[in-house]
Structures are given as structure tokens and as C-alpha cells.
Design a protein around this motif. Structure first.
Motif, PDB file in Angstrom:
ATOM      1  N   ALA A   1       9.962  -0.505   0.787  1.00 51.32           N
ATOM      2  CA  ALA A   1       9.137  -1.326   1.458  1.00 51.32           C
ATOM      3  C   ALA A   1       9.115  -2.630   1.984  1.00 51.32           C
ATOM      4  O   ALA A   1       8.522  -3.508   2.415  1.00 51.32           O
ATOM      5  CB  ALA A   1       7.617  -1.371   0.499  1.00 51.32           C
TER       6      ALA A   1
ATOM      7  N   ARG B   1      10.998   2.102  -4.768  1.00 52.39           N
ATOM      8  CA  ARG B   1       9.959   2.450  -3.608  1.00 52.39           C
ATOM      9  C   ARG B   1       9.518   0.770  -3.110  1.00 52.39           C
ATOM     10  O   ARG B   1       9.212   0.685  -2.140  1.00 52.39           O
ATOM     11  CB  ARG B   1       8.762   2.851  -4.386  1.00 52.39           C
TER      12      ARG B   1
ATOM     13  N   LYS C   1      -2.640   3.746  -9.193  1.00 48.25           N
ATOM     14  CA  LYS C   1      -1.939   4.986  -8.639  1.00 48.25           C
ATOM     15  C   LYS C   1      -0.483   4.713  -9.243  1.00 48.25           C
ATOM     16  O   LYS C   1       0.083   6.113  -9.434  1.00 48.25           O
ATOM     17  CB  LYS C   1      -1.515   4.439  -7.113  1.00 48.25           C
ATOM     18  N   GLN C   2       0.180   3.715  -9.683  1.00 48.09           N
ATOM     19  CA  GLN C   2       1.376   3.756 -10.239  1.00 48.09           C
ATOM     20  C   GLN C   2       1.507   4.367 -11.883  1.00 48.09           C
ATOM     21  O   GLN C   2       2.260   5.192 -12.027  1.00 48.09           O
ATOM     22  CB  GLN C   2       2.008   2.399 -10.539  1.00 48.09           C
TER      23      GLN C   2
ATOM     24  N   ARG D   1       1.279   8.255 -10.982  1.00 49.10           N
ATOM     25  CA  ARG D   1       2.623   8.825 -10.601  1.00 49.10           C
ATOM     26  C   ARG D   1       3.504   8.977 -11.918  1.00 49.10           C
ATOM     27  O   ARG D   1       4.310   9.816 -11.920  1.00 49.10           O
ATOM     28  CB  ARG D   1       3.366   7.714  -9.718  1.00 49.10           C
TER      29      ARG D   1
ATOM     30  N   LYS E   1      10.204   2.493  -9.359  1.00 49.94           N
ATOM     31  CA  LYS E   1       9.234   1.236  -8.904  1.00 49.94           C
ATOM     32  C   LYS E   1      10.225   0.573  -8.030  1.00 49.94           C
ATOM     33  O   LYS E   1       9.948   0.173  -6.757  1.00 49.94           O
ATOM     34  CB  LYS E   1       8.740   0.661  -9.975  1.00 49.94           C
TER      35      LYS E   1
ATOM     36  N   HIS F   1       0.706  -1.212   0.120  1.00 47.01           N
ATOM     37  CA  HIS F   1      -0.017  -0.008  -0.074  1.00 47.01           C
ATOM     38  C   HIS F   1       1.049   1.214  -0.044  1.00 47.01           C
ATOM     39  O   HIS F   1       1.630   1.289   0.631  1.00 47.01           O
ATOM     40  CB  HIS F   1      -1.024  -0.030   1.149  1.00 47.01           C
ATOM     41  N   SER F   2       0.334   2.331  -0.636  1.00 44.41           N
ATOM     42  CA  SER F   2       1.004   3.465  -0.788  1.00 44.41           C
ATOM     43  C   SER F   2       0.172   4.622  -0.263  1.00 44.41           C
ATOM     44  O   SER F   2      -1.118   4.601  -0.376  1.00 44.41           O
ATOM     45  CB  SER F   2       1.629   3.975  -2.101  1.00 44.41           C
ATOM     46  N   LYS F   3       0.801   5.677   0.232  1.00 45.70           N
ATOM     47  CA  LYS F   3       0.022   6.882   0.771  1.00 45.70           C
ATOM     48  C   LYS F   3      -0.532   7.808  -0.223  1.00 45.70           C
ATOM     49  O   LYS F   3      -1.287   8.697   0.040  1.00 45.70           O
ATOM     50  CB  LYS F   3       0.620   7.575   1.949  1.00 45.70           C
ATOM     51  N   GLU F   4      -0.037   7.983  -1.553  1.00 40.47           N
ATOM     52  CA  GLU F   4      -0.358   8.812  -2.316  1.00 40.47           C
ATOM     53  C   GLU F   4      -1.979   8.323  -3.017  1.00 40.47           C
ATOM     54  O   GLU F   4      -2.207   7.243  -2.917  1.00 40.47           O
ATOM     55  CB  GLU F   4       0.695   8.742  -3.549  1.00 40.47           C
TER      56      GLU F   4
ATOM     57  N   GLU G   1      -3.443   0.179  -6.357  1.00 37.52           N
ATOM     58  CA  GLU G   1      -1.896   0.351  -6.423  1.00 37.52           C
ATOM     59  C   GLU G   1      -1.508   0.412  -7.635  1.00 37.52           C
ATOM     60  O   GLU G   1      -0.815   1.308  -8.147  1.00 37.52           O
ATOM     61  CB  GLU G   1      -1.342  -0.667  -5.667  1.00 37.52           C
TER      62      GLU G   1
END
Length: 595
Positions: free
Chosen positions: A581, A577, A343-344, A347, A574, A307-310, A340
Motif C-alpha cells: 500500500a 500488505r 479485519k486484521q 485474517r 502485515k 483500506h482493504s477490500k476483504e 481495519e
């Protein structure tokens, strides 16, 4: 009873093995020994060669036809070219969606190849039938007062042929490379190496098609007849289609996987429909692939992402409400991993947006640069042979073909020693170099055009080879930008959305050409208002100030380069990131549901 040696049995088993993810034309598991491979790939590459030859052969020599035969102005002719090329690239998104969701790659190639052939046939007819062209006039540029512009019917038939060709190009281009790679099994080491060689040959065939377009095809159009040039394309496409269809019994076919555009739309719709629901404080409470697998969903090959916060708004798509998840459609409930992946893509959008400007610069090489060439001395020595204006694009292609090996043999080793990056330059660094080279290309074009205008005012005609610097610089810029963009999108797109990488790349090309159309329209309207000459982009290039237009593009590109630099510096790759994690990139490939 005959004795069978173990080695013989193993070899026989290997030759008779079938693939688990590919089928033959009858829907049976594809036999490794009798399907796919280089023979099938070669038939597919033939279709791509004729696609590239046709599309580029039409585009690079369309401005002289629109001005000299159809009697349109320079700005209108340039916009016709950029709209045609932009539409070709943009329709790749439609072609990819149809291939991934409905027809599959094989049928998409076959159908759209036929559409492209029909489009070129319409173009051929429009150049043959006298009623579909305005009457000839004494001015070869078509700009004198006695030259009657083409009427609505004549332009309508021409545009019908152009956009049928663009539609065929979009469908064909969206699937050719993917269907070619389908003929190799990436789970087998030997076939995986062949697949990588296939992509090299794919680029080679694209380059050969481009070279044939800007040399042979343009020469035929200018010196034998445009009808013959287009006729050759139509026949070539039909031959390519016949060769492609002849391999049907040998091809390997993959099942439809659905379009990543559908996933983006589903996540967005689900997040919007549940926007009023509170987000859980613990991301593990969001619906994810484990829950979907327990509910019976087929998630083969799906990677579980952290999970990411953006972009927290999109997390609403994975919020579980009162209804049972098993009863939910993907338009109401998506997994956290689906979110996710989207989301990528989000980004990547700032990088995506700031690479559009390069293709706006590139568009000038097939429009106004060709018009410049048409009023310069195109003779080679004293032979009397005139280089077709559209053939100057050969310097652009030659620069690309020269830059790629120079980067591999010279630039990359030096960059590896300086940066410590095993790739030499990172994908975004390569894009930066490409954008910078495009700016220098426009500056060189402005200086050369200023010199040409000054010489023309004195009655001197300069050699067309003075245009070489702008073609070489923009061509080298394309090599860096193309390699960087493709590597970036392929590397950063989620594994489950790999076809999105091609879509993002091709959409930057499309938007760049459309943006060129917008800029040309605005500049022509603003600078031409209330003037007799026609402004910067006058119908007679000697009455205009094309150098000012080039400087405008150079300044806009410099501003764009600043924003690209900001976006690139703020972007985290990627693999970094995932490492932050606690996930190694090698481990990412093992994060498959069911493993």
C-alpha cells in the motif's frame, strides 16, 4: 549564590522527571527515579511463579487422585484435568477484559490472586476431611468393584476448589506480564532494553514454577500427603500476594485503555445495524480518525490504516448516515481504522484455528501419559526411589528449555543462511515445525504404548523412561509452537489491540484442552459401547487400546497440518500488505493522529 553546573542540573532534571503515561498509587504522574524498575518487576514475578507452580502442580498429578482416591474412570479423570486447564486459559480472556475495562491490572492481580488462594484452600480441605472423600479400597487404581465412586457432594466440593483456582489463574495470568512491563518506560531506550529482559525473566520464572510443580510439589503430594502439597501452594500464594501488595507505593499504573473485545463487538454491531446502507465507491468517504479527531474524540496513539477490500461487510460500521458523527456512539459509528483493525484479526483466524490441535496433543502429556507412567517401573536403579508418575512431565519442560537455546544458537543461524530471513524461521514456519513434531510425538506414543501392552500381556513391566521420546518430541514441539504463535500474534495484531495477541494465544490453549475433552468423551462412548473391557480408554489401561487413541490423534493432527499449511501459504504478513500500500513498517509507527 551557589553555581549549579549544567551537567548537574541536567542529571537532577532526569532523576526528577515524571512519566506522561503512568501514575503512582496516589494518582500523581509517576516519578521515573522512585517508581517502577526491577524491584517492582521482581515482586510481580513472584506472584507468577506461585501461579504456575500451583496450577501445573494440581494438573499434572490430578489423574491419579481422581482414579485412586475419588474412584472415577480413566476417561472421566482425564476430562477433569483438561477441563480444569482449559477453563484456566479461557478465563484469561475474562480477566483481561476486567483488567482493561474496569479494575486495571494491579487490582485484577490482587483480587484474583486472593481467589486462587481461596480455591487451593478449598482443595486442601477436600483432601483433609474424610467426609469429602469416598472410603479407601484395596485397589490403588480405584477401579475394582469394591471401590465406591465419589458422590455428588464430594465431587462438588472438589470441583468448587478446582474452578475457583482456575478463576484465580485466569485473572492473574491475564495481567501479570502486562503489569510487569508497565514498570518500564518503552519511550526510554534504557528502560526499553530492561523491558525486553523482563520478558526473558518472566519466561524463566514460569519455567522455575513449572519445575517446582512437577518435581518437589508432586513428590510431596505422593509421598508426604496431598493435603500438604496443596497447603504449601495456598501458603505460597498468600506470601506472593503479600509481597506483591508490599510494592504498591512503588508501582507505576497505566490508565484503562478498554478491551479490544469491546472494539470487535462494537464494529460488528455497527456493521450489522447499518447493513442496509450502501457502501460508498470511494473508501475515503468512510468515517475515519481524521473525522473523529475533528469531532473531539481522544485518539492518542491510534494508527491510521489503509483500506482493504476483504470483509467488506464490516465497512458498513464506518458509513456515515444522516445524524451528526459527533452524536454517534462507537456502537453505531466506528472509524475506518477501527474496522481495519478488526479485519486484521479476522485474517488471523484461519491460522488461529489450525493451531488449536497442538494443545489437544499437549493435553495428553498431563493425562494419559501420566496414567501410562503409573503402571510402569518407576524405580531408579536399585535405590528403591520411585519417580512420581506426575513428575515425568519434567522431561516435557526440560525439552522446552533445551529447544529454545538450540534454536537460537543452531537452527536459526542455519535457517538464516538458507532462507535469507534475519529471524531464521518465520513465525508460521516455527508453528509448522511445532505441529509436525507433535505428530511424531503422538506416533512415538502409540508405538511405545503398543510395546508396553504386549510386554504387560507377558507379565513384564517396562521402565518408565521408555516414555521419554513422546515427552521430548511434544516438548520440542511446544517450544516451536509457543514461540511461533506468540511472535505471530504480537507481530500481526494491530498496535491498538495488542492485548488481543495474548487473548488469541491463550484461547488456542483453552480450546485445545476442551477439544481433548470432547474427543475423549466421544471415543470412550463409541469404543466402549457394548464391550466389557471399556473400549480404547478403559478404566484399566491394560484392558484398553490407548495406542489406537494416540494414532487417531496423530492422523487428526496430520490433517490439521495440511489445513494449516494451506492457510499459512495464503497469509500475507502485515508489513508486506502495508508495503504494497506504499507504507513502510517504520512509517507505520509514525502514522499517529496528531503527529
Amino acid at each position: 549564590m551557589d553555581t549549579v553546573l549544567p551537567e548537574t542540573a541536567a542529571e537532577a532534571g532526569k532523576q526528577g522527571a515524571t512519566l506522561t503515561d503512568a501514575w503512582d498509587y496516589k494518582g500523581r504522574p509517576a516519578a521515573r527515579a522512585s517508581t517502577g524498575g526491577w524491584g517492582c518487576a521482581a515482586m510481580i514475578l513472584g506472584a507468577e511463579l506461585f501461579e504456575r507452580m500451583t496450577t501445573l502442580g494440581i494438573a499434572v498429578n490430578l489423574v491419579p487422585y481422581m482414579t485412586g482416591t475419588m474412584h472415577l474412570g480413566s476417561a472421566a479423570a482425564a476430562n477433569t484435568v483438561t477441563n480444569f486447564i482449559g477453563t484456566s486459559f479461557m478465563l484469561c480472556l475474562l480477566g483481561g477484559f476486567i483488567a482493561d475495562t474496569y479494575l486495571g491490572r494491579y487490582l485484577t492481580i490482587a483480587v484474583f490472586c486472593a481467589v486462587q488462594s481461596a480455591g487451593v484452600m478449598v482443595l486442601t480441605i477436600s483432601t483433609v476431611a474424610p467426609a469429602l472423600r469416598p472410603a479407601p479400597c484395596g485397589d490403588v487404581t480405584g477401579q475394582s468393584s469394591d471401590c465406591v465412586p465419589a458422590n455428588g457432594t464430594q465431587l462438588g466440593v472438589l470441583y468448587l476448589g478446582l474452578y475457583m483456582t482456575a478463576l484465580g489463574t485466569g485473572g492473574l495470568k491475564s495481567s501479570v506480564s502486562g503489569f510487569g512491563s508497565d514498570q518500564f518506560d518503552d519511550s526510554d531506550d534504557g528502560e526499553r532494553k530492561k523491558m525486553m529482559r523482563f520478558f526473558n525473566w518472566f519466561y524463566f520464572f514460569v519455567s522455575i514454577g513449572a519445575l517446582l510443580a512437577v518435581t518437589v510439589l508432586v513428590y510431596v503430594q505422593d509421598n508426604v500427603g496431598r493435603r500438604y502439597g496443596y497447603g504449601i501452594c495456598a501458603i505460597g500464594i498468600l506470601v506472593g500476594l503479600g509481597v506483591f501488595l508490599s510494592g504498591t507505593r512503588k508501582y507505576r499504573f497505566k490508565k484503562l485503555v478498554g478491551s479490544p473485545l469491546t472494539q470487535v463487538a462494537a464494529v460488528t454491531a455497527a456493521a450489522w445495524s447499518k447493513r442496509a446502507l450502501p457502501l460508498p465507491s470511494d473508501p475515503s468517504m468512510l468515517y475515519d480518525v481524521d473525522d473523529a479527531a475533528a469531532a473531539g474524540a481522544d485518539l492518542t496513539g491510534k494508527l491510521k490504516l489503509p483500506h482493504s477490500k476483504e470483509c467488506r461487510f464490516l465497512d458498513h460500521a464506518a458509513v456515515i448516515d444522516r445524524e451528526s458523527p459527533a452524536a454517534k456512539s462507537k456502537w453505531m459509528l466506528c472509524t475506518r481504522t477501527d474496522v481495519e483493525e478488526v479485519k486484521q484479526v479476522v485474517r488471523m483466524l484461519p491460522i488461529w484455528a489450525t493451531t488449536v490441535m497442538f494443545w489437544t496433543i499437549h493435553a495428553q502429556m498431563t493425562t494419559f501419559a501420566v496414567e501410562q507412567a503409573s503402571v510402569m517401573d518407576r524405580a531408579i536403579g536399585g535405590s528403591g526411589f520411585l519417580i512420581p508418575a506426575g513428575s515425568l512431565t519434567v522431561f516435557l519442560i526440560g525439552s522446552i528449555l533445551l529447544t529454545v537455546p538450540l534454536y537460537d544458537r543452531l537452527v536459526a543461524p542455519i535457517a538464516r543462511r538458507i532462507t535469507g530471513n534475519p529471524q531464521g524461521l518465520s513465525p508460521l514456519q516455527r508453528v509448522f515445525v511445532g505441529l509436525f513434531l507433535s505428530i511424531t510425538g503422538m506416533a512415538a506414543a502409540a508405538l511405545i504404548e503398543r510395546h508396553r501392552l504386549t510386554s504387560s500381556a507377558r507379565g513384564d513391566m517396562l521402565t518408565v523412561f521408555l516414555l521419554m521420546p513422546q515427552f521430548l518430541l511434544v516438548g520440542a514441539g511446544e517450544a516451536f509452537t509457543y514461540m511461533g504463535q506468540l511472535a505471530f500474534f504480537l507481530r500481526e495484531c494491530p498496535k491498538g489491540m495488542k492485548t488481543m495477541s495474548t487473548g488469541l494465544f491463550l484461547s488456542t490453549c483453552a480450546l485445545g484442552f476442551f477439544f481433548s475433552t470432547l474427543i475423549v468423551t466421544i471415543v470412550h462412548k463409541v469404543t466402549g459401547h457394548g464391550t466389557r473391557s471399556g473400549g480404547w480408554l478403559a478404566n484399566n489401561i491394560n484392558d484398553g487400546r490407548l495406542d489406537y487413541f494416540y494414532w487417531l490423534l496423530a492422523v487428526m493432527s496430520a490433517i490439521n497440518l495440511f489445513f494449516f499449511t494451506v492457510a499459512a501459504r495464503g497469509y500475507a504478513y502485515k508489513d508486506k500488505r502495508l508495503a504494497d500500500a506504499g507504507i513502510e513498517l517504520a512509517d507505520e509507527e509514525a502514522m499517529v493522529v496528531g503527529h
